[in-house]
Design a protein around this motif. Structure first.
Motif, PDB file in Angstrom:
ATOM      1  N   SER A   1       0.788  -1.162   0.100  1.00  0.00           N
ATOM      2  CA  SER A   1      -0.018  -0.170   0.002  1.00  0.00           C
ATOM      3  C   SER A   1       0.898   1.291   0.198  1.00  0.00           C
ATOM      4  CB  SER A   1      -0.888   0.067   1.168  1.00  0.00           C
ATOM      5  OG  SER A   1      -1.733  -1.196   1.321  1.00  0.00           O
ATOM      6  N   PRO A   2       0.326   2.385  -0.442  1.00  0.00           N
ATOM      7  CA  PRO A   2       0.956   3.739  -0.512  1.00  0.00           C
ATOM      8  C   PRO A   2       1.107   4.272   0.927  1.00  0.00           C
ATOM      9  CG  PRO A   2      -1.080   3.923  -1.657  1.00  0.00           C
ATOM     10  CD  PRO A   2      -0.986   2.452  -1.277  1.00  0.00           C
ATOM     11  N   ILE A   3       1.948   5.214   1.178  1.00  0.00           N
ATOM     12  CA  ILE A   3       2.018   6.113   2.385  1.00  0.00           C
ATOM     13  C   ILE A   3       2.304   7.238   2.018  1.00  0.00           C
ATOM     14  CG2 ILE A   3       2.604   4.011   4.012  1.00  0.00           C
ATOM     15  CD1 ILE A   3       5.506   4.905   3.988  1.00  0.00           C
ATOM     16  N   ALA A   4       2.126   8.286   2.927  1.00  0.00           N
ATOM     17  CA  ALA A   4       2.483   9.798   2.841  1.00  0.00           C
ATOM     18  C   ALA A   4       3.860   9.742   2.868  1.00  0.00           C
ATOM     19  CB  ALA A   4       1.680  10.546   3.693  1.00  0.00           C
ATOM     20  N   THR A   5       4.325  11.082   2.209  1.00  0.00           N
ATOM     21  CA  THR A   5       5.898  11.300   2.778  1.00  0.00           C
ATOM     22  C   THR A   5       5.814  12.654   2.816  1.00  0.00           C
ATOM     23  OG1 THR A   5       6.373  12.023   0.290  1.00  0.00           O
ATOM     24  CG2 THR A   5       6.281   9.541   0.614  1.00  0.00           C
ATOM     25  N   THR A   6       7.132  13.125   3.108  1.00  0.00           N
ATOM     26  CA  THR A   6       7.500  14.597   3.308  1.00  0.00           C
ATOM     27  C   THR A   6       7.479  15.183   2.061  1.00  0.00           C
ATOM     28  OG1 THR A   6       9.958  14.024   3.077  1.00  0.00           O
ATOM     29  CG2 THR A   6       8.798  14.195   5.449  1.00  0.00           C
ATOM     30  N   GLY A   7       7.478  14.773   0.847  1.00  0.00           N
ATOM     31  CA  GLY A   7       7.302  15.408  -0.385  1.00  0.00           C
ATOM     32  C   GLY A   7       5.938  15.282  -1.107  1.00  0.00           C
ATOM     33  N   ASP A   8       5.771  15.737  -2.171  1.00  0.00           N
ATOM     34  CA  ASP A   8       4.132  15.941  -2.663  1.00  0.00           C
ATOM     35  C   ASP A   8       3.764  14.418  -3.615  1.00  0.00           C
ATOM     36  OD1 ASP A   8       1.788  16.783  -3.324  1.00  0.00           O
ATOM     37  OD2 ASP A   8       2.509  17.935  -5.273  1.00  0.00           O
ATOM     38  N   MET A   9       4.241  13.615  -2.742  1.00  0.00           N
ATOM     39  CA  MET A   9       3.932  12.109  -3.385  1.00  0.00           C
ATOM     40  C   MET A   9       3.773  11.096  -2.372  1.00  0.00           C
ATOM     41  SD  MET A   9       7.164  12.362  -2.952  1.00  0.00           S
ATOM     42  CE  MET A   9       8.167  12.935  -4.377  1.00  0.00           C
ATOM     43  N   GLN A  10       3.121   9.839  -2.604  1.00  0.00           N
ATOM     44  CA  GLN A  10       3.172   8.806  -1.978  1.00  0.00           C
ATOM     45  C   GLN A  10       4.094   7.708  -2.458  1.00  0.00           C
ATOM     46  OE1 GLN A  10      -1.245   7.730  -2.208  1.00  0.00           O
ATOM     47  NE2 GLN A  10      -1.489   8.748   0.206  1.00  0.00           N
TER      48      GLN A  10
END
Length: 425
Positions: free
Chosen positions: A79-88
């Motif tokens: 599954s995807p997770i959030a990051t400190t950038g503008d993406m997962q």
């Protein structure tokens, strides 16, 4: 005459270096290399740009790492997770997710080379394989363009860790990768067992013979040979050898990078760029995942990548080196969106992702996109030449440089690729 694959020089091993030097010591020259013993560390750190290539050999499944497709039949088990950038990104890369403000994703890499050898060559050189010419791997280009500008650098300008790179092609062996393992130990490089005066005398003799041979006009190989000898001598005698002693790092730092070959390789890469080496390649194998892809990613491949990549990025940033160091993380292609009957993914070059950051490039963004199932590119796609042109610009290497091969053919840096506008700050 076209060169066969087996004849293509892919790099200089320690054995290659030392064999040259040992042979020379029995017959010839002498350089006044003792004057080079001072490392001039402060000068080396001035205005220095570098690139670290993290090479994931085998073709990583980027659809499970950087461009996940939740809700698609091709989405897989991660599954995807959030990051400190503008993406997962993948949930199996939690430490890297915290560093994505420094890194960006190119999600629309696309080539036609889904064979390991051809794809590896293409991604390293920006040129498709051609039987009439051997193109230089990009590390050799950087070695030539930046290494020659660093007279105080006494260790090789292109170092490959944990595996060889592609060869130097028409740029010659003087710009080949120097291969070391991830421990950083270089056996016999200290010159122990040779009296300094004896070695000097032999090197003096070699210098006389080589100088006459070079003057005889026998092409570029004699000069390449001389350059290799000079580098070998510098390597044996320089205090900069300390850069290879990765075990001198505090235990806390070594643990942060990970106690495996890839983690140690990333830590060694940081030490080398800190010492002024302009191009370092760190090799990670085992990404040819035709079966059991999700178990392999969760249990082996991604934890090691996550720890090494995240620690390297954070460490470079903390030391103020990331602004001057480009990080590239990629393999030769991606893997099929469709999951096969062995719960694996096969080769896929049509749509995949690469990671790039540092060196003043914009971090925390995605460039390009794939469709909802990851099968095709939506919008603009990018070639290896575009990626390396972006790196060239970040390193300050002019893109209008044109080499001339031994057959007098002009060759543009990065195959005439264009820097990716969104990444150029």
């Amino acid at each position: 005459m076209a060169r066969s694959e087996s004849n293509i020089p892919r790099g200089m091993s320690r054995r290659h270096f030392m064999r040259h030097l040992s042979t020379g010591a029995m017959t010839l020259p002498a350089l006044q290399f003792i004057n080079n013993l001072n490392a001039h560390a402060a000068d080396i750190k001035k205005n220095q740009k570098s690139c670290i290539l993290l090479w994931l050999g085998g073709g990583p499944p980027t659809i499970d790492m950087w461009d996940l497709k939740p809700g698609s039949k091709n989405g897989g088990e991660l599954s995807p997770i959030a990051t400190t950038g503008d993406m997962q990104i993948s949930e199996a890369l939690p430490k890297t997710a915290q560093q994505m403000k420094h890194l960006s994703l190119i999600r629309s890499m696309s080539t036609r080379e889904a064979d390991h050898g051809r794809g590896r060559y293409y991604m390293h050189t920006a040129y498709v394989p051609n039987p009439t010419v051997v193109h230089p791997t990009f590390g050799s280009v950087v070695s030539k363009e930046l290494g020659e500008q660093r007279p105080n650098l006494e260790i090789p300008a292109f170092i490959s860790i944990g595996g060889g790179s592609e060869g130097p092609g028409f740029l010659g062996m003087a710009n080949a990768a120097f291969n070391v393992d991830s421990s950083g130990n270089i056996r016999n490089a200290g010159g122990g067992g040779w009296a300094k005066s004896r070695l000097n005398n032999r090197l003096s003799m070699l210098n006389v013979v080589e100088s006459n041979f070079i003057k005889s006009g026998r092409g570029g190989l004699p000069q390449d040979h001389a350059d290799v000898y000079h580098k070998a001598v510098s390597l044996m005698t320089t205090q900069q050898l300390a850069a290879f002693k990765v075990n001198d790092e505090p235990e806390q730092i070594r643990e942060a990078y990970g106690n495996d070959g890839f983690g140690r390789g990333c830590l060694l890469a940081r030490r080398l760029v800190e010492s002024g080496v302009p191009f370092v390649e760190v090799n990670s194998g085992g990404w040819d995942l035709h079966m059991g892809v999700f178990d392999a990613l969760r249990d082996q491949r991604l934890p090691a990548l996550d720890q090494g990549l995240a620690a390297l990025t954070a460490d470079l940033a903390d030391r103020g080196l990331l602004e001057h160091t480009v990080i590239v993380c990629m393999g030769e292609f991606g893997r099929t969106p469709r999951i096969n009957q062995n719960v694996g993914r096969d080769h896929w070059a049509a749509s995949w992702s690469a990671v790039i950051g540092g060196g003043g490039l914009t971090g925390g963004i995605t460039v390009g996109a794939t469709d909802k199932d990851g099968i095709g590119i939506e919008g603009k796609s990018y070639l290896p030449g575009d990626l390396w042109a972006t790196v060239s610009q970040a390193l300050g290497i002019p893109l209008d440089i044109v080499y001339t091969t031994k057959r007098k053919r002009p060759m543009k840096i990065a195959n005439g690729g264009k820097p990716i506008a969104e990444l150029i700050g």
